[in-house]
Design a protein around this motif. Structure first.
Motif, PDB file in Angstrom:
ATOM      1  N   UNK A 340      60.777 -13.078  17.311  1.00 57.88           N
ATOM      2  CA  UNK A 340      59.362 -13.388  17.755  1.00 57.88           C
ATOM      3  C   UNK A 340      59.177 -12.762  18.963  1.00 57.88           C
ATOM      4  N   UNK A 341      60.115 -12.982  20.001  1.00 55.56           N
ATOM      5  CA  UNK A 341      59.979 -12.830  21.237  1.00 55.56           C
ATOM      6  C   UNK A 341      60.178 -11.026  21.243  1.00 55.56           C
ATOM      7  N   UNK A 342      61.297 -10.496  20.686  1.00 58.76           N
ATOM      8  CA  UNK A 342      61.482  -8.978  20.635  1.00 58.76           C
ATOM      9  C   UNK A 342      60.068  -8.417  20.237  1.00 58.76           C
ATOM     10  N   UNK A 343      59.718  -8.675  19.149  1.00 64.10           N
ATOM     11  CA  UNK A 343      58.224  -8.148  18.698  1.00 64.10           C
ATOM     12  C   UNK A 343      57.132  -8.194  19.554  1.00 64.10           C
ATOM     13  N   UNK A 344      56.976  -9.467  20.333  1.00 62.66           N
ATOM     14  CA  UNK A 344      56.056  -9.572  21.420  1.00 62.66           C
ATOM     15  C   UNK A 344      56.445  -8.438  22.511  1.00 62.66           C
ATOM     16  N   UNK A 345      57.559  -8.454  22.882  1.00 65.61           N
ATOM     17  CA  UNK A 345      58.063  -7.463  23.840  1.00 65.61           C
ATOM     18  C   UNK A 345      57.416  -5.964  23.619  1.00 65.61           C
ATOM     19  N   UNK A 346      57.917  -5.539  22.439  1.00 65.70           N
ATOM     20  CA  UNK A 346      57.285  -4.233  21.994  1.00 65.70           C
ATOM     21  C   UNK A 346      55.979  -4.058  21.889  1.00 65.70           C
ATOM     22  N   UNK A 347      55.229  -5.038  21.160  1.00 61.23           N
ATOM     23  CA  UNK A 347      53.921  -4.950  21.289  1.00 61.23           C
ATOM     24  C   UNK A 347      53.318  -5.056  22.705  1.00 61.23           C
ATOM     25  N   UNK A 348      53.784  -5.632  23.730  1.00 63.23           N
ATOM     26  CA  UNK A 348      53.268  -5.893  25.097  1.00 63.23           C
ATOM     27  C   UNK A 348      53.627  -4.378  25.694  1.00 63.23           C
ATOM     28  N   UNK A 349      54.712  -4.006  25.629  1.00 62.78           N
ATOM     29  CA  UNK A 349      55.158  -2.623  26.054  1.00 62.78           C
ATOM     30  C   UNK A 349      54.002  -1.456  25.714  1.00 62.78           C
ATOM     31  N   UNK A 354      49.298   1.711  26.561  1.00 66.36           N
ATOM     32  CA  UNK A 354      48.045   2.105  26.192  1.00 66.36           C
ATOM     33  C   UNK A 354      46.853   1.722  27.495  1.00 66.36           C
ATOM     34  N   UNK A 355      47.078   0.605  27.862  1.00 66.56           N
ATOM     35  CA  UNK A 355      46.164   0.217  29.001  1.00 66.56           C
ATOM     36  C   UNK A 355      46.371   1.143  30.245  1.00 66.56           C
ATOM     37  N   UNK A 356      47.428   1.441  30.692  1.00 66.02           N
ATOM     38  CA  UNK A 356      47.801   2.262  31.525  1.00 66.02           C
ATOM     39  C   UNK A 356      47.398   3.694  31.305  1.00 66.02           C
ATOM     40  N   UNK A 357      47.446   4.231  30.304  1.00 66.31           N
ATOM     41  CA  UNK A 357      46.551   5.423  29.886  1.00 66.31           C
ATOM     42  C   UNK A 357      45.221   5.581  30.307  1.00 66.31           C
ATOM     43  N   UNK A 358      44.661   4.267  29.628  1.00 68.09           N
ATOM     44  CA  UNK A 358      43.312   4.170  29.825  1.00 68.09           C
ATOM     45  C   UNK A 358      42.908   4.202  31.054  1.00 68.09           C
ATOM     46  N   UNK A 359      43.479   3.543  32.015  1.00 69.69           N
ATOM     47  CA  UNK A 359      43.276   3.436  33.445  1.00 69.69           C
ATOM     48  C   UNK A 359      43.276   4.612  34.033  1.00 69.69           C
ATOM     49  N   UNK A 360      44.537   5.396  33.674  1.00 68.48           N
ATOM     50  CA  UNK A 360      44.748   6.781  34.314  1.00 68.48           C
ATOM     51  C   UNK A 360      43.635   7.703  33.758  1.00 68.48           C
ATOM     52  N   UNK A 361      42.958   7.668  32.734  1.00 64.33           N
ATOM     53  CA  UNK A 361      42.030   8.354  32.162  1.00 64.33           C
ATOM     54  C   UNK A 361      40.665   8.092  33.262  1.00 64.33           C
ATOM     55  N   UNK A 362      40.689   6.882  33.381  1.00 68.20           N
ATOM     56  CA  UNK A 362      39.308   6.280  34.223  1.00 68.20           C
ATOM     57  C   UNK A 362      39.352   7.043  35.718  1.00 68.20           C
ATOM     58  N   UNK A 363      40.682   6.691  36.194  1.00 65.63           N
ATOM     59  CA  UNK A 363      41.016   7.107  37.425  1.00 65.63           C
ATOM     60  C   UNK A 363      40.656   8.865  37.466  1.00 65.63           C
ATOM     61  N   UNK A 364      41.316   9.520  36.557  1.00 61.58           N
ATOM     62  CA  UNK A 364      41.292  10.986  36.703  1.00 61.58           C
ATOM     63  C   UNK A 364      39.682  11.468  36.513  1.00 61.58           C
ATOM     64  N   UNK A 365      38.958  10.676  35.733  1.00 67.29           N
ATOM     65  CA  UNK A 365      37.523  10.980  35.706  1.00 67.29           C
ATOM     66  C   UNK A 365      36.758  10.759  36.998  1.00 67.29           C
ATOM     67  N   UNK A 366      37.108   9.850  37.863  1.00 64.83           N
ATOM     68  CA  UNK A 366      36.732   9.274  39.133  1.00 64.83           C
ATOM     69  C   UNK A 366      37.211  10.531  40.106  1.00 64.83           C
ATOM     70  N   UNK A 392      46.606  11.665  40.790  1.00 62.83           N
ATOM     71  CA  UNK A 392      45.933  11.542  39.395  1.00 62.83           C
ATOM     72  C   UNK A 392      46.785  10.967  38.573  1.00 62.83           C
ATOM     73  N   UNK A 393      47.932  10.722  38.631  1.00 62.39           N
ATOM     74  CA  UNK A 393      48.775   9.926  37.736  1.00 62.39           C
ATOM     75  C   UNK A 393      49.013   8.430  38.039  1.00 62.39           C
ATOM     76  N   UNK A 394      48.232   7.914  38.725  1.00 64.46           N
ATOM     77  CA  UNK A 394      48.204   6.448  39.169  1.00 64.46           C
ATOM     78  C   UNK A 394      47.224   5.684  38.162  1.00 64.46           C
ATOM     79  N   UNK A 395      47.631   4.491  37.822  1.00 63.75           N
ATOM     80  CA  UNK A 395      47.013   3.704  36.879  1.00 63.75           C
ATOM     81  C   UNK A 395      46.145   2.640  37.488  1.00 63.75           C
ATOM     82  N   UNK A 396      45.459   3.063  38.549  1.00 69.14           N
ATOM     83  CA  UNK A 396      44.858   2.136  39.325  1.00 69.14           C
ATOM     84  C   UNK A 396      43.508   2.516  39.606  1.00 69.14           C
ATOM     85  N   UNK A 397      42.390   1.934  39.854  1.00 67.95           N
ATOM     86  CA  UNK A 397      41.002   2.348  40.238  1.00 67.95           C
ATOM     87  C   UNK A 397      41.133   2.944  41.353  1.00 67.95           C
TER      88      UNK A 397
END
Length: 731
Positions: A340-349, A354-366, A392-397
């Protein structure tokens, strides 16, 4: 995913710390370990912990036996320390240090040296240590935080994540005592729910909320050697382990007897195992691997319980059986929840990525919007790619402060990219424009009278033509209509180019050279029906005075002697030509012997006469053509006279003197190829060779046969039906 430290990762699965040889490490047991006694506050059977009141915590906090590594941190145990011990979680007091190694070195350095008698040696007073750490200006900002109402504190702490609470607890002793107490369990639960991108599973029964938070979201380093960037958590061993530590400390079940001598195999039943060995490279194995220090620790614990049983102590057998049963249940629970923990770790990673990519896309747009507002264009960004722009490769606003910090680097990078782009654009346009101009010129050459190739520029000189001169500017974009107009003006530009060069070199001739009246050098096409009659009449004096035999020039770089039409062909060579008066005098001397007028006799006429001469000033008898005679006079430095003594060779004189029939080898001659004057495809330069160069030479016999067979001309005429193409040094 962040990781835990080595000392933090120890849990109640390892009650007593011992070395591999079986020796007891007294006074060095971590505070999170289970005590041997079976008191209420210290369950030796591994039962679930109970909560303590503040009075109990304050009264018993200092009774816990700690090792030398933790004695210098706090003199007494706080309420949360007792909670940690009873809960079976790791020692968080050690975890709140910066790193395990730094804290250990600091504690060792604080210990005074002792003599053999156990007393500290006398020494001079130590110098005052240099002040380090937090400055006085910012100290105490959180000292009044705990004076706030509990509901306000809980509301504030509920907005934090698990590692935020851990870091907050490390700021002061008061906050640590408050956050590590049982009454804040709800805060830790809410923080865990807010921590991950996916729902974080509940902690296992052998770990507390703070220990679970550190294991999942702590620093990404090995729990044993502090190697960085260890992302994977081994949930069975409750550690993050690097490959080196795995190879060193993991014991496969099949090698238990050889690697753990003196231990009973039943010890393995009381410890959880992992299926990821040191040599598996993250691949799941069918073997079971145990942590070696845990095996010795558990073996020591079992030996103590069995010793109590064998010595007949009251309740020893029951404690041993209870310990075995509870350990087996705990191990089964750990092993069952690991998937259960291993499955959660994979899903979390995956969710974090995915969230980091989305934040990076938003940062690149800005970031792109900021760049465009700064005056740069999409072409500048596309030249290097938005990913190559600093920041451009930072996943922060992208905040205003962050933009001010990276703006200088971004503008410097884009300025360099703009210069490189414009430079590459100019080079590309220059190549494209030149290739298009050469293609237009090559297309026209297929229609031009082949003999005029002697006078026309080479393909490399296309930039000198007036119709293309303005179009080859790489700074502007030339539309297709301008190229069409340039192609229509190409014949006119070629006539201008030839007339300009003719006038330039005609001005170098002596003023006494009159010759025929110069005419415009017009480009003639094979499709024009008047071309055939024009060749018979006007082609002989196409270049005016330069066609005369007395027009003798030399190319200073190659030292090539040029006469008549060859001068026009040499326009393709780099460098300027110079007129040779000595060569002109030699030609005039030959013309006097032939009774020809120097003002009207062209080099082509002398070539058709094919007369030969003998130099009477030379001791040897040698026959020369008129061109070889001029070369002989120019190259002989001993002749100081204005002209040599020549005489014409009679037709049968060579045979009477026994001369070889092939006398061409006896005097210098030019390398040449013969071309047909009626077609541009046969006996012409190959398509792969630039115009103005001959890729292969054709003899006069082959050219004559071609004219006779293909064009049905019985007696081809030189310079009318076929012509010679000199092969100079520029070929």
């Amino acid at each position: 995913m962040p990781v835990t430290t080595r000392r933090q990762s120890r849990s109640l699965l390892h009650p007593n710390a011992i070395d591999e040889s079986g020796g007891r490490r007294s006074e060095d047991r971590p505070r999170g370990a289970v005590r041997e006694s079976g008191g209420d506050n210290d369950p030796a059977d591994g039962s679930s912990p109970r909560s303590f009141s503040r009075e109990e915590a304050e009264g018993r906090g200092s009774s816990t036996s700690v090792g030398p590594e933790s004695q210098s941190q706090e003199a007494d145990m706080s309420e949360e320390s007792n909670y940690e011990e009873s809960d079976g979680s790791p020692d968080f007091d050690d975890d709140f240090e910066v790193t395990h190694h730094v804290a250990k070195k600091r504690r060792k350095s604080d210990r005074p040296a002792t003599s053999a008698s156990g007393r500290a040696p006398s020494s001079k007073p130590l110098a005052k240590a240099k002040r380090t750490g937090i400055s006085r200006r910012i100290q105490g900002r959180l000292q009044n935080m705990l004076s706030l109402p509990l509901d306000v504190l809980f509301l504030i702490f509920s907005e934090l994540g698990s590692m935020d609470l851990v870091n907050l607890a490390r700021t002061s002793n008061e906050l640590r005592r408050f956050l590590m107490s049982r009454r804040t369990i709800l805060v830790w639960t809410v923080a865990r729910q807010n921590a991950g991108a996916t729902r974080v599973p509940d902690p296992p029964e052998d770990m507390s909320e703070p220990a679970w938070a550190l294991l999942l979201f702590g620093p990404a380093m090995c729990s044993e050697c502090s190697t960085k960037n260890i992302q994977r958590v081994d949930f069975a061993l409750r550690r993050r382990l690097c490959t080196g530590c795995r190879k060193k400390n993991l014991v496969p079940s099949v090698k238990f007897g050889s690697q753990c001598p003196g231990l009973k195999e039943s010890v393995m039943d009381l410890l959880p195992h992992t299926t990821n060995g040191g040599w598996a490279h993250r691949r799941v194995s069918s073997s079971r691997f145990y942590w070696k220090p845990d095996l010795y620790e558990m073996g020591k614990r079992l030996a103590e319980l069995e010793e109590d049983r064998d010595s007949g102590k009251p309740g020893a057998l029951q404690r041993l059986e209870t310990f075995r049963g509870e350990r087996i249940l705990l191990v089964n629970s750990i092993v069952q929840r690991c998937p259960e923990f291993e499955k959660w770790a994979e899903a979390e990673a995956e969710a974090q990525a995915r969230n980091a990519r989305e934040r990076r896309v938003e940062r690149r747009k800005a970031l792109k919007a900021r760049i465009l507002a700064a005056g740069y264009g999409n072409a500048d960004i596309d030249w290097i790619g938005l990913s190559a722009v600093p920041g451009a490769n930072v996943d922060k606003p992208l905040t205003e402060e962050a933009w001010r910090h990276i703006r200088t680097k971004v503008e410097s990078r884009l300025s360099t990219a703009r210069e490189a782009r414009l430079r590459a654009l100019r080079c590309r346009r220059e190549r494209e424009y030149r290739a298009r101009a050469e293609q237009c010129y090559s297309d026209l050459m297929l229609q031009v009278l082949p003999m005029q190739r002697l006078y026309l520029p080479s393909l490399s000189q296309v930039g000198e033509l007036s119709c293309f001169r303005d179009l080859l500017n790489p700074e502007r974009d030339v539309p297709a209509a301008e190229w069409e107009r340039a192609a229509a003006r190409l014949p006119e530009s070629l006539s201008e180019w030839m007339s300009e060069h003719k006038d330039r070199y005609s001005s170098l001739l002596p003023s006494r050279v009159f010759g025929t009246q110069d005419k415009a050098m017009e480009v003639r096409l094979l499709s024009d029906q008047r071309t055939c009659s024009w060749v018979l009449g006007d082609m002989s004096d196409f270049a005016g005075k330069l066609e005369l035999a007395t027009s003798v020039f030399r190319h200073p770089d190659t030292n090539t002697i040029l006469m008549g039409r060859d001068i026009c062909h040499a326009w393709k060579m780099k460098g300027d030509l110079e007129f040779l008066e000595r060569g002109a005098e030699a030609v005039r001397a030959l013309l006097r012997l032939l009774l020809l007028d120097p003002t009207t006799t062209t080099a082509s006429m002398l070539d058709q006469l094919d007369s030969h001469f003998v130099c009477t000033s030379c001791p040897e008898w040698r026959r020369y053509s008129w061109r070889s005679s001029v070369l002989h006079f120019i190259e002989d430095s001993e002749m100081d006279r204005s002209h040599t003594q020549w005489r014409v060779v009679y037709p049968d004189e060579g045979a009477m003197r026994g001369e070889q029939s092939n006398y061409d080898v006896l005097y210098p001659h030019r390398s040449e190829a013969w071309l047909c004057n009626h077609c541009s495809d046969d006996l012409a330069p190959a398509p792969s060779a630039p115009f103005g160069r001959i890729s292969w030479a054709v003899s006069k016999t082959d050219a004559t046969r071609h004219v006779q067979t293909k064009h049905d001309i019985k007696d081809p005429i030189v310079d009318v039906n076929l012509f010679s193409y000199p092969m100079f040094g520029f070929e």
